[in-house]
Design an enzyme around this catalytic site. Sequence first.
Site, PDB file in Angstrom:
ATOM      1  N   CYS A 198     -13.896 -28.638   6.282  1.00  0.00           N
ATOM      2  CA  CYS A 198     -12.126 -27.799   6.312  1.00  0.00           C
ATOM      3  C   CYS A 198     -10.609 -29.102   5.875  1.00  0.00           C
ATOM      4  O   CYS A 198     -10.767 -30.150   6.046  1.00  0.00           O
ATOM      5  CB  CYS A 198     -11.375 -26.138   7.518  1.00  0.00           C
ATOM      6  SG  CYS A 198     -10.884 -25.898   6.703  1.00  0.00           S
ATOM      7  N   HIS A 241      -6.054 -21.845   9.337  1.00  0.00           N
ATOM      8  CA  HIS A 241      -7.078 -22.136   9.557  1.00  0.00           C
ATOM      9  C   HIS A 241      -8.031 -20.659   9.001  1.00  0.00           C
ATOM     10  O   HIS A 241      -8.603 -21.555   7.734  1.00  0.00           O
ATOM     11  CB  HIS A 241      -8.047 -22.320  10.471  1.00  0.00           C
ATOM     12  CG  HIS A 241      -9.523 -23.087   9.815  1.00  0.00           C
ATOM     13  ND1 HIS A 241     -10.005 -24.254   9.430  1.00  0.00           N
ATOM     14  CD2 HIS A 241     -10.524 -21.836  10.180  1.00  0.00           C
ATOM     15  CE1 HIS A 241     -11.300 -23.147   9.217  1.00  0.00           C
ATOM     16  NE2 HIS A 241     -12.145 -22.541  10.069  1.00  0.00           N
ATOM     17  N   CYS A 280      -7.707 -27.925   5.883  1.00  0.00           N
ATOM     18  CA  CYS A 280      -6.583 -27.162   6.131  1.00  0.00           C
ATOM     19  C   CYS A 280      -5.932 -28.310   6.396  1.00  0.00           C
ATOM     20  O   CYS A 280      -6.325 -29.100   7.671  1.00  0.00           O
ATOM     21  CB  CYS A 280      -6.987 -26.198   6.232  1.00  0.00           C
ATOM     22  SG  CYS A 280      -7.655 -25.899   8.334  1.00  0.00           S
ATOM     23  N   ASP A 317      -8.061  -7.435   0.027  1.00  0.00           N
ATOM     24  CA  ASP A 317      -7.245  -8.073   1.184  1.00  0.00           C
ATOM     25  C   ASP A 317      -7.595  -7.146   2.719  1.00  0.00           C
ATOM     26  O   ASP A 317      -8.390  -6.651   2.003  1.00  0.00           O
ATOM     27  CB  ASP A 317      -5.702  -6.506   0.908  1.00  0.00           C
ATOM     28  CG  ASP A 317      -5.890  -5.700   1.715  1.00  0.00           C
ATOM     29  OD1 ASP A 317      -6.494  -4.395   0.786  1.00  0.00           O
ATOM     30  OD2 ASP A 317      -5.295  -5.338   2.859  1.00  0.00           O
ATOM     31  N   ASP A 327       0.942  -1.539  -0.209  1.00  0.00           N
ATOM     32  CA  ASP A 327      -0.174  -0.255   0.288  1.00  0.00           C
ATOM     33  C   ASP A 327       0.782   1.375   0.285  1.00  0.00           C
ATOM     34  O   ASP A 327       2.299   1.252  -0.043  1.00  0.00           O
ATOM     35  CB  ASP A 327      -0.661  -0.614   1.707  1.00  0.00           C
ATOM     36  CG  ASP A 327       0.143   0.273   1.896  1.00  0.00           C
ATOM     37  OD1 ASP A 327       0.920   0.155   2.623  1.00  0.00           O
ATOM     38  OD2 ASP A 327      -0.699   0.220   3.510  1.00  0.00           O
ATOM     39  N   CYS A 366      -6.828 -28.468  10.656  1.00  0.00           N
ATOM     40  CA  CYS A 366      -8.630 -29.038  10.324  1.00  0.00           C
ATOM     41  C   CYS A 366      -8.008 -30.683  10.521  1.00  0.00           C
ATOM     42  O   CYS A 366      -9.395 -31.420  10.844  1.00  0.00           O
ATOM     43  CB  CYS A 366      -9.972 -28.769   9.751  1.00  0.00           C
ATOM     44  SG  CYS A 366     -10.198 -26.752  10.556  1.00  0.00           S
TER      45      CYS A 366
HETATM   46 ZN   LIG Z   1      -9.290 -25.430   8.436  1.00  0.00          ZN
END
Ligand SMILES: [Zn+2]
Length: 377
Positions: free
Chosen positions: A305, A336, A307, A267, A93, A310
């Site tokens: 999820c 996560h 990820c 963002d 930025d 998880c």
């Molecule tokens: Zn997750």
Amino acid sequence: MAIKYELIKVCKQSGARLGRVHTPHGIIDTPTFMPVGTQATVKTMSPEELKQMDAHIILSNTYHLFLRPGHEIVRQAGGLHKFMNWDRPILTDSGGFQVFSLSNMRKIKEEGVEFRSHLNGDKLFISPEKAMEIQNALGPDIMMAFDECAPYPADHKYVKQSLERTTRWAERCLNSHARPHDQALFAIVQGGMYEDLRKQSAADLTSMDFPGYAIGGLSVGEPKDLMFNMLDVTVPLLPANKPRYLMGVGSPDALLEGSIRGIDMFDCVLPTRIARNGTTMTSSGRLVIKNAKFTEDFGPLDPECSCYTCQNYSRAYIRHLIKADETFGLRLTTYHNLHFLLQLMRDVRQAIMDDRLLDFRDAFFAKYGLFDNDKGF
Ligand SMILES: [Zn+2]
């Protein structure tokens, strides 16, 4: 030109667009969410982890790096990519937003802004030319023109003066940018919550051929409907062959509604900031892991999820870590939340490809639930 926008497809159901931004450090699939790495690091995450979750681009903050360690140090390190060991695209930025939100005793003049550092009180000055010098030293793929983000609420007269100065500053940025061949400079459309001023700002800035355009000054405390209304007014005025970036917005509803309105890039510190406080975003809504009801819950944060968090850790364990102030707990919730938003954007892109983004949005909201606060998470 440092970057190129490639339009792949417009969703027949919603009008959202699927595209690619080609940059010197690789391709960004859009619409995209950019994790925020304020101090040249996405808090608690390594670059390898960000790649594992397939972040295509991250954002870093000019104001913070200017204050510490200083842009000359980053230049000596070979630029921000080398300094932080991230070889994918980076956007910085302009520092404007932080100058106005974090620093003390700021004084706005036509020449630039005088302010005191929020770290040590040092008197500093950033002009459009200085913002370019700093970002040319940092070396991101995409850099932002120096702007004033008018406060909300603000009266018409103030916002008009402010946006006209922002336009003059944008022109000075364009003229002093030293690396247009490998760094793309985006202008920022301002205009507060006034339709006529948004139109004026968009018209003035698009007459100056920037490689991309951002919409700033939204998500500053106004009702969500007003923000979406400003997008409805502004986005159609931006060139179709260039990327469009909605600044500082990262709640799931805003990502969906923004994509539907033709935004390509977003963002926000939201996913990482709330993660460190133990709040997570899941497919069935917001989950506050500190709640007592998770003490003996050995299931994953979000059963849907995929990820790292998880797949390997339970709600009970993460709750324990966060309660005990263990750094690993912050890492797990941060991983996560970022994965959740990056997956949401992958799903959005697929839904655009299949011409069903409105259906996807309705199904997402039906499960995620009504937002119980104005932040929409
Ligand atoms: Zn997750």
